[in-house]
Design a protein around this motif. Sequence first.
Motif, short mmCIF file in Angstrom:
data_model
loop_
_atom_site.label_atom_id
_atom_site.label_comp_id
_atom_site.label_asym_id
_atom_site.label_seq_id
_atom_site.Cartn_x
_atom_site.Cartn_y
_atom_site.Cartn_z
N ILE A 446 0.84 -1.20 0.00
CA ILE A 446 0.00 0.00 0.00
C ILE A 446 0.87 1.25 0.00
O ILE A 446 0.64 2.19 -0.77
N GLY A 447 1.88 1.24 0.86
CA GLY A 447 2.80 2.37 0.90
C GLY A 447 3.55 2.54 -0.41
O GLY A 447 3.82 3.66 -0.85
N GLY A 448 3.88 1.40 -1.06
CA GLY A 448 4.59 1.46 -2.32
C GLY A 448 3.76 2.03 -3.45
O GLY A 448 4.29 2.68 -4.36
N ILE A 449 2.45 1.81 -3.41
CA ILE A 449 1.57 2.38 -4.42
C ILE A 449 1.50 3.90 -4.28
O ILE A 449 1.50 4.64 -5.26
N ILE A 450 1.45 4.37 -3.03
CA ILE A 450 1.39 5.82 -2.78
C ILE A 450 2.69 6.48 -3.18
O ILE A 450 2.69 7.55 -3.79
N PHE A 451 3.81 5.85 -2.84
CA PHE A 451 5.14 6.39 -3.16
C PHE A 451 5.87 5.38 -4.05
O PHE A 451 6.55 4.48 -3.53
N PRO A 452 5.75 5.48 -5.38
CA PRO A 452 6.27 4.46 -6.30
C PRO A 452 7.77 4.16 -6.12
O PRO A 452 8.16 2.99 -6.16
N LEU A 453 8.58 5.18 -5.97
CA LEU A 453 10.02 4.94 -5.83
C LEU A 453 10.31 4.17 -4.55
O LEU A 453 11.19 3.30 -4.52
N VAL A 454 9.57 4.48 -3.51
CA VAL A 454 9.70 3.75 -2.24
C VAL A 454 9.24 2.31 -2.44
O VAL A 454 9.87 1.37 -1.95
N GLY A 455 8.14 2.13 -3.18
CA GLY A 455 7.64 0.78 -3.45
C GLY A 455 8.66 -0.06 -4.19
O GLY A 455 8.84 -1.25 -3.88
N LEU A 456 9.34 0.54 -5.16
CA LEU A 456 10.38 -0.20 -5.89
C LEU A 456 11.50 -0.62 -4.97
O LEU A 456 12.00 -1.75 -5.05
N SER A 457 11.88 0.26 -4.05
CA SER A 457 12.95 -0.07 -3.10
C SER A 457 12.51 -1.18 -2.14
O SER A 457 13.31 -2.01 -1.72
N LEU A 458 11.21 -1.20 -1.80
CA LEU A 458 10.69 -2.26 -0.93
C LEU A 458 10.78 -3.62 -1.62
O LEU A 458 11.12 -4.63 -0.99
N ILE A 459 10.48 -3.64 -2.92
CA ILE A 459 10.57 -4.90 -3.68
C ILE A 459 12.02 -5.39 -3.71
O ILE A 459 12.29 -6.58 -3.52
N VAL A 460 12.93 -4.45 -3.96
CA VAL A 460 14.35 -4.81 -3.99
C VAL A 460 14.80 -5.35 -2.64
O VAL A 460 15.50 -6.37 -2.55
N MET A 461 14.36 -4.69 -1.57
CA MET A 461 14.77 -5.11 -0.23
C MET A 461 14.16 -6.46 0.12
O MET A 461 14.81 -7.31 0.76
N LEU A 462 12.91 -6.69 -0.29
CA LEU A 462 12.26 -7.97 -0.02
C LEU A 462 12.99 -9.10 -0.75
O LEU A 462 13.23 -10.17 -0.18
N ALA A 463 13.35 -8.87 -2.01
CA ALA A 463 14.09 -9.87 -2.78
C ALA A 463 15.45 -10.14 -2.14
O ALA A 463 15.90 -11.29 -2.06
N PHE A 464 16.09 -9.08 -1.67
CA PHE A 464 17.38 -9.22 -1.00
C PHE A 464 17.25 -10.08 0.26
O PHE A 464 18.08 -10.96 0.53
N ASP A 465 16.18 -9.85 1.00
CA ASP A 465 15.96 -10.61 2.24
C ASP A 465 15.67 -12.08 1.94
O ASP A 465 16.18 -12.98 2.61
N LEU A 466 14.85 -12.32 0.90
CA LEU A 466 14.45 -13.69 0.59
C LEU A 466 15.56 -14.49 -0.07
O LEU A 466 15.73 -15.68 0.20
N LEU A 467 16.32 -13.85 -0.95
CA LEU A 467 17.29 -14.57 -1.77
C LEU A 467 18.72 -14.53 -1.23
O LEU A 467 19.50 -15.44 -1.47
N VAL A 468 19.06 -13.48 -0.50
CA VAL A 468 20.44 -13.31 -0.05
C VAL A 468 20.58 -13.56 1.45
O VAL A 468 21.36 -14.40 1.89
#
Length: 478
Positions: A446-468
């Motif tokens: 929800i926060g990522g939809i409101i702030f797109p650049l923040v949302g993109l960073s959340l996706i990157v961070m989530l992938a980093f947490d899950l994969l790395v």
Amino acid sequence: MSRSAPAKTVSATRSADLYRAVWRWHFYAGLLVLPFMITLAITGALYLFRDEIDGIMHRDLLRVAVVEGVERVAPETMVASALAAVPGQAVKYTDPRIENASAEITVAADDGARRAVYVDPYTGNVLGSLPDRGTVAWTIRYLHSLKFFGTVARGAIEIAAGWSILLVATGIYLWWPRRAGLGGVLTVRGAPRNRMFWRDTHAVLGIVVGSVIVFLAITGMPWSNVWGGKVNEWANGNNYGYPDGVRVNVPMSQEKLADKGLTSWSLEQAQVPQSAVPTTEHNHAEHDHGQPMAAPAPSDGAFATSDIGLNSAVATFEKLGLHSGFAVSIPSTPTGVFTGSVYPDDLSQQRVVHLDRYSGNPLLDMRYTDYGPLGRWLEFGINVHMGQEFGLANQLFLLAACMGIILLAVSAGIMWWKRRPAGSLGVPAMPSDPKIFRGLIALLAIGGIIFPLVGLSLIVMLAFDLLVMRSIPNRGMA
């Protein structure tokens, strides 16, 4: 008993898992945000007192001796003095804000650079010059916004602002009382040598300054590249960049108000109107001031004989009631306009007026009350953010908040260092049930939809947490 015990165990496990998930993302948010928060707090605290700082650092340029009983030198005379000292084209004249202030003439110098030339309004003498926006306060402002470091750095500020909101939200959840007693909720236990002291300091201080952090993050967003730019376009309506409902019935140029200099956030996209160039058959008609009008000629830095001139433009702005310290953009083309603008601490006095350079008639007069609802709310927030709206009380309150933010970041670092297992980054342990992340991820989305650049960073961070992060052995903090 045999049935209730397992149910309580499952509930406790879920509660512990949720706590760990929130703590883990609070930790990540802290890693990303705290370095920015320290920098922003230091530069922001300094910028709150920009007038005082510049008044000390540039006193020889900004302050003059008041000469009683002597009228100020005419604006055009001051411009002539400035051009004699710095050859080029005068593009802006800023009237003295107070009796003992100098006038500022912005000159596009012959070498291509812009310089601010300071002139004593009582004598017409040039006091000196600086690069345009070259004061200490402007340097602090550019450091605060990371403008010195390019577009990528400014994008990082936007991401940090969004993550700081996440930091506060997760921090409130972690702070929320779950047991009897006020320790770590409203009081600080232990001594500075103990980890508990820093944990409680962080928790109590966080709940005190958390709301200020969110306010500063939201009101700072209008300056961001992605979110701020798009919201600016939407808030300003579609009528040449002016808010909906503002009547614009004069020819408009392609120049934006922001291109002429500093303006309010709500008017950055506003287009500048055009002067009506007198036709040949009117060249011998009488001017409004009784002077014969000649055919217009492109400006070369001097004033065309057919326009009203800077002196008359300044007199008109004074008659219209613009707040002291207004700036006048000087037209540089035959269809250019004299633009008077002022953005004082009092929001109600914000104003932009465009004058036809030949007739002196106001073409467009914009006030704070003309902004749309979103524009008015954001301008109010920006004014408070900059420490202007409530005077010294506003400055002191935000200074205390900035000091609290710095201590909050320092306490987080000390607390982490004392608790971190030796040889490990100390990321909080993963929940036993990964499904617990689903609800948290939904909130992040929800926060990522409101702030797109923040949302993109959340996706990157989530992938980093899950994969790395999950593949790296880590003795997480329990």
